[in-house]
Design an enzyme around this catalytic site. Structure first.
Site, PDB file in Angstrom:
ATOM      1  N   ASP A  17       7.124 -27.594  10.121  1.00  0.00           N
ATOM      2  CA  ASP A  17       8.366 -26.868   9.852  1.00  0.00           C
ATOM      3  C   ASP A  17       8.468 -25.614  10.711  1.00  0.00           C
ATOM      4  O   ASP A  17       7.855 -24.586  10.405  1.00  0.00           O
ATOM      5  CB  ASP A  17       8.415 -26.496   8.369  1.00  0.00           C
ATOM      6  CG  ASP A  17       9.692 -25.778   7.980  1.00  0.00           C
ATOM      7  OD1 ASP A  17      10.628 -25.740   8.805  1.00  0.00           O
ATOM      8  OD2 ASP A  17       9.755 -25.246   6.854  1.00  0.00           O
TER       9      ASP A  17
ATOM     10  N   ASP B 189      15.308 -24.939  13.111  1.00  0.00           N
ATOM     11  CA  ASP B 189      14.513 -25.291  11.939  1.00  0.00           C
ATOM     12  C   ASP B 189      14.339 -26.797  11.824  1.00  0.00           C
ATOM     13  O   ASP B 189      15.292 -27.529  11.541  1.00  0.00           O
ATOM     14  CB  ASP B 189      15.197 -24.741  10.685  1.00  0.00           C
ATOM     15  CG  ASP B 189      14.421 -25.029   9.411  1.00  0.00           C
ATOM     16  OD1 ASP B 189      13.199 -25.245   9.493  1.00  0.00           O
ATOM     17  OD2 ASP B 189      15.048 -25.040   8.339  1.00  0.00           O
TER      18      ASP B 189
END
Length: 530
Positions: A272, A72
């Site tokens: 992201d 992430d």
């Protein structure tokens, strides 16, 4: 009994490629699909109804305990479930870590870890600790991590690889940041710079991708790699996320390129990898949903006909101003297949296949997030030292490799060699909320009670010329000019700025003509021309 749709998880394959000279750690990513769920396989992780998530398979402690963690770029802590939380959560997958079973465990701060997400009621609390962390064959000693002692509406552990300024303890308490996983890689001389590149490859055909810590691969993108400055947070003035200046959005189909004119560009957008969809402001989303014929289903969220994936066209994003790079996302990436727990495709009432729409609307006050439905079409270099992003169109299904080290940027200039710059526009990130990485919509069953007959209509703005848009993602070695889409320093047409456009959001003449044609053919809907 728990019913889920087919999961598509991506696992970090066992052995990294550690290049002695230069210092680069190259790790291959492989995506797998299964028609059923194994709820306690540490390599099987499911969120909601459909996932194309990118996971690392790591071990923590001595002896090593296997956990699968979502990689992430939108967060900065490494955390995993504790055994009690994991066993009490039937929907949680990815394995757990039991501190009492590790000889090398060291408690740092009990109860100090806390993070909340945009999803209502979601969040994690737990303890900070230090232990051995092994990623493939790369071992880090005394890495600071967190083990969850309580979790709500969160399904997986996370390997956050963002800025240390975005660590939970910094954001919540203003406490000084600790060395996170990227810092430790440099401190333990595994890589020379706090930088990495991410290659996710395409949705339909590819089953591998790569993350390269300390380097990038010139064979995995087309055109030039363009450098963008990372934008600061409006409240603190600091750098806390991979926010870039998003300066234009357009849709290209067989009739031309149409600019989305209602948006108040430039806008801050966070790159992201922990988010599956592309989260855009609600007004932009409404226009895109109308264009693609998306319908809102109470169980599954926004859906489109899977036939959209066969349409020729792209959604085109420009960054950094009029001469900035353009990343083109094919329509095929915006119709994500949905399956039930038996591996059967979800269908509309008329029997046609239903797919998840690749966009979702941002809640008020939440950040714009460019997740995997965008990132699969982009090759991105995240340079934390230089506070810059390198971006280009991804070269899908490329078997070639030419890995380059990302050098230190301490002496000024770009750490990525042979890269152009596009830094004419600045924005500030005003939204600060986290979003649950990889969140999907819930629901079970095979038939989606909605009609798929509304294919969509042109709801974008006036037609324009946008050089570099609408190209095909090919391999870097392709000689076709159509594959070299999107960098500011490509051919002159790639950096052509769109003209100033009126604020009206539709081409009235176009809509009238297409409606007349639809009525002549006996239809009642305006069909998407692609």
């Amino acid at each position: 009994m728990h019913s889920f749709l087919v999961w598509t998880a991506t696992l970090l394959l066992c052995a990294p490629n550690v290049l002695a000279n230069p210092k680069v750690v190259s790790m291959r990513l492989g995506r797998r699909e299964r028609p059923t769920i194994r709820k306690r396989d540490p390599q099987a992780v499911t969120l909601g109804n459909v996932l194309t998530l990118y996971y690392v398979n790591a071990t923590v402690g001595t002896p090593g305990q296997v956990v699968a963690l979502d990689i992430d770029t939108g967060s900065s802590d490494v955390w995993m479930f504790g055994p009690d939380v994991y066993q009490s959560c039937a929907q949680c997958l990815g394995g757990s870590y039991d501190p009492s079973q590790s000889r090398s465990y060291s408690l740092i701060a009990a109860g100090a870890f806390s993070i909340q997400y945009v999803t209502p009621g979601s969040g994690v609390t737990g303890d900070y600790f230090a232990d051995v962390f092994t990623l493939g064959g790369m071992t880090m000693q005394n890495l600071t991590m967190a083990v969850a002692t309580d979790a709500a509406a969160v399904r997986t552990g996370i390997m956050g690889i963002g800025f240390d300024t975005d660590e939970s303890i910094v954001q919540n308490d203003g406490t000084q940041a600790y060395p996170n996983i990227i810092d430790v890689m440099v401190q333990q001389q595994l890589i020379n710079s706090r930088a990495y590149s991410l290659y996710l490859d395409d949705l339909a055909e590819a089953n591998t991708g790569a993350v390269i810590f300390g380097g990038y691969d010139t064979e995995k993108y087309t055109g030039d790699l363009t450098i963008l400055d990372i934008q600061p947070d409006a409240e603190s003035g600091g750098i806390t996320s991979f926010t870039v200046a998003w300066s234009l959005l357009a849709v290209t189909d067989s009739t031309g390129t149409y600019v989305v004119s209602q948006a108040d560009f430039p806008l801050p957008a966070v790159l992201d990898s922990g988010t599956t969809l592309t989260i855009v402001p609600s007004d932009i989303f409404d226009e895109l949903a109308n264009y693609f014929g998306a319908v809102d289903n109470s169980d599954y969220g926004y859906l489109v006909g899977c036939s959209n994936a066969q349409l020729n066209g792209t959604v085109d994003y420009q960054f950094g101003g009029d001469s900035g790079p353009i990343i083109s996302v094919p329509f095929s990436e915006l119709a994500v297949p949905l399956y039930d727990d038996q591996g059967n495709p979800l269908t509309f009432d008329d029997g046609s296949a239903a797919c998840e729409f690749g966009f979702a609307p941002a809640a008020e006050g939440s950040p714009i997030l460019f997740g995997d439905t965008f990132l699969r079409s982009a090759y991105v270099v995240y340079d934390l030292d230089a506070r810059q992003i390198g971006i280009a169109n991804s070269a899908w299904n490329s078997d070639a490799s030419n890995i380059q080290e990302i050098g230190s940027s301490s002496n000024g200039g770009n750490a990525v060699s042979a890269a152009s710059s596009a830094m004419g526009v600045s924005v500030t990130q005003t939204a600060s909320a986290n979003i649950e990485p990889g969140i999907g919509s819930g629901g079970t069953g095979t038939v989606v009670h909605a009609s798929s007959s509304a294919v969509g209509s042109h709801t974008v703005g006036a037609k324009t010329t946008l050089g570099g848009a609408g190209g095909v993602h090919g391999t870097a070695s392709s000689s076709s000019s159509s594959t070299a889409t999107g960098s500011a320093s490509s051919a002159a047409s790639s950096s052509a700025a769109p003209p100033s456009l009126p604020s009206n959001f539709s081409s009235v003449l176009f809509v009238v003509l297409v409606n007349i044609l639809a009525l002549m053919l006996g239809g009642a809907a305006v069909f998407l021309v692609a």
